[in-house]
Design an enzyme around this catalytic site. Sequence first.
Site, PDB file in Angstrom:
ATOM      1  N   TYR A  83      34.408 -35.593   5.968  1.00  0.00           N
ATOM      2  CA  TYR A  83      35.887 -34.965   5.825  1.00  0.00           C
ATOM      3  C   TYR A  83      35.687 -33.433   6.667  1.00  0.00           C
ATOM      4  O   TYR A  83      36.529 -33.099   7.301  1.00  0.00           O
ATOM      5  CB  TYR A  83      36.538 -34.895   4.678  1.00  0.00           C
ATOM      6  CG  TYR A  83      36.670 -36.039   3.845  1.00  0.00           C
ATOM      7  CD1 TYR A  83      37.601 -36.980   4.508  1.00  0.00           C
ATOM      8  CD2 TYR A  83      36.168 -36.440   2.607  1.00  0.00           C
ATOM      9  CE1 TYR A  83      37.950 -38.028   3.763  1.00  0.00           C
ATOM     10  CE2 TYR A  83      36.486 -37.425   1.985  1.00  0.00           C
ATOM     11  CZ  TYR A  83      37.446 -38.429   2.455  1.00  0.00           C
ATOM     12  OH  TYR A  83      37.642 -39.503   1.927  1.00  0.00           O
ATOM     13  N   GLU A 136      38.551 -40.141  -9.440  1.00  0.00           N
ATOM     14  CA  GLU A 136      38.125 -40.907  -8.312  1.00  0.00           C
ATOM     15  C   GLU A 136      38.983 -42.373  -8.057  1.00  0.00           C
ATOM     16  O   GLU A 136      39.177 -42.526  -6.889  1.00  0.00           O
ATOM     17  CB  GLU A 136      36.618 -41.408  -8.602  1.00  0.00           C
ATOM     18  CG  GLU A 136      35.832 -40.026  -8.444  1.00  0.00           C
ATOM     19  CD  GLU A 136      34.417 -40.389  -8.441  1.00  0.00           C
ATOM     20  OE1 GLU A 136      33.786 -40.573  -7.423  1.00  0.00           O
ATOM     21  OE2 GLU A 136      33.672 -40.739  -9.473  1.00  0.00           O
ATOM     22  N   HIS A 141      30.404 -38.049   2.028  1.00  0.00           N
ATOM     23  CA  HIS A 141      31.829 -37.894   2.055  1.00  0.00           C
ATOM     24  C   HIS A 141      32.420 -36.575   2.644  1.00  0.00           C
ATOM     25  O   HIS A 141      33.203 -36.393   3.367  1.00  0.00           O
ATOM     26  CB  HIS A 141      32.325 -38.373   0.711  1.00  0.00           C
ATOM     27  CG  HIS A 141      32.368 -39.754   0.433  1.00  0.00           C
ATOM     28  ND1 HIS A 141      32.554 -40.197  -0.824  1.00  0.00           N
ATOM     29  CD2 HIS A 141      31.450 -40.823   0.907  1.00  0.00           C
ATOM     30  CE1 HIS A 141      32.290 -41.330  -1.051  1.00  0.00           C
ATOM     31  NE2 HIS A 141      31.322 -41.795  -0.058  1.00  0.00           N
ATOM     32  N   GLU A 191      34.068 -44.970  -3.564  1.00  0.00           N
ATOM     33  CA  GLU A 191      34.714 -44.454  -4.691  1.00  0.00           C
ATOM     34  C   GLU A 191      35.222 -45.510  -5.576  1.00  0.00           C
ATOM     35  O   GLU A 191      35.319 -45.464  -6.852  1.00  0.00           O
ATOM     36  CB  GLU A 191      36.168 -43.516  -4.315  1.00  0.00           C
ATOM     37  CG  GLU A 191      35.647 -42.339  -3.535  1.00  0.00           C
ATOM     38  CD  GLU A 191      34.698 -41.496  -4.195  1.00  0.00           C
ATOM     39  OE1 GLU A 191      34.552 -41.768  -5.504  1.00  0.00           O
ATOM     40  OE2 GLU A 191      34.258 -40.560  -3.426  1.00  0.00           O
ATOM     41  N   GLU A 230      28.578 -38.470  -2.390  1.00  0.00           N
ATOM     42  CA  GLU A 230      29.607 -37.609  -2.268  1.00  0.00           C
ATOM     43  C   GLU A 230      29.402 -36.267  -1.439  1.00  0.00           C
ATOM     44  O   GLU A 230      30.289 -35.939  -0.546  1.00  0.00           O
ATOM     45  CB  GLU A 230      29.670 -36.993  -3.748  1.00  0.00           C
ATOM     46  CG  GLU A 230      30.313 -37.799  -4.687  1.00  0.00           C
ATOM     47  CD  GLU A 230      31.631 -38.378  -4.781  1.00  0.00           C
ATOM     48  OE1 GLU A 230      32.314 -38.245  -3.811  1.00  0.00           O
ATOM     49  OE2 GLU A 230      31.863 -39.338  -5.517  1.00  0.00           O
ATOM     50  N   ASP A 278      35.298 -33.722  -3.361  1.00  0.00           N
ATOM     51  CA  ASP A 278      33.898 -34.383  -3.670  1.00  0.00           C
ATOM     52  C   ASP A 278      32.843 -33.330  -4.111  1.00  0.00           C
ATOM     53  O   ASP A 278      32.303 -33.631  -4.942  1.00  0.00           O
ATOM     54  CB  ASP A 278      33.282 -34.959  -2.079  1.00  0.00           C
ATOM     55  CG  ASP A 278      34.042 -35.992  -1.801  1.00  0.00           C
ATOM     56  OD1 ASP A 278      34.427 -37.024  -2.631  1.00  0.00           O
ATOM     57  OD2 ASP A 278      34.472 -36.279  -0.653  1.00  0.00           O
TER      58      ASP A 278
END
Length: 319
Positions: free
Chosen positions: A108, A163, A104, A197, A101, A70
């Site tokens: 993660y 993506e 994201h 995405e 992003e 990302d």
Amino acid sequence: MEPILAPNPNRFVIFPIQYHDIWNMYKKAEASFWTVEEVDISKDINDWNKLTPDEKYFIKHVLAFFAASDGIVNENLAERFCTEVQITEARCFYGFQMAIENIHSEMYSLLIDTYVKDSNEKNYLFNAIETMPCVKKKADWAQKWIHDSAGYGERLIAFAAVEGIFFSGSFASIFWLKKRGLMPGLTFSNELISRDEGLHCDFACLMFKHLLHPPSEETVRSIITDAVSIEQEFLTAALPVKLIGMNCEMMKTYIEFVADRLISELGFKKIYNVTNPFDFMENISLEGKTNFFEKRVGEYQKMGVMSQEDNHFSLDVDF
């Protein structure tokens, strides 16, 4: 010069809207905003402790790839797309995409931080671009396109491939875990992220359609098939999905299926002509259209943002 790249003295002001289709995409992105605090990962640890070493290995490596990727997408947006594209509506979308992003990447990173207790292993995973050859190969391909001298159209396709294709198999592997009833926090965040995405990929296809002089079909096919072969190698050789009980040949076919959907959206003939081998992926965003949004995954859509029927905002627009 492409009209969307031509110097635009009105770029600092949003109204009047000139590109209603692009603005509509921005409003869809805005309506789907979420934060990591809205995802409950507290129940994942029990499932995590029951996973086999192979399953843990696979999930950790997939998360490591995602956590880094990302940031690469954002670097491209900041360094290239946001400075090149001169139309306000697209700049609004790209600006919002950068915020998403970041969410994201935080998600993660939080998942890795929650599942992995050893600090050395955490550092290894957080630095995957340097420490894992299989992740480095994908990262290098994406980074190469940030600095490439090719025109906007070619680089647009390359990042649609990042993506749309580089994420596709990994998304499918996490949905496979959902099918087994495992890791509710991981799988719910995966739903939200894959939906985002899917929209980013659709936006790239929309921007492509606004090009008066797009790259040739041959160029587009070359970029997409290159991405497909790298993704297939990633999930069948470097980090084989058989570690979590998935079929490697079916995964190869699935990646080809996703690539066909992408190239069809771009207005070209399919390359592989395969069917979707994963029934559980039939209703997932990566299959293409953003009508996935209308399903309101987990009811995550900001109230009222998409409710206006005037000003050309419509959920019925079919790109």
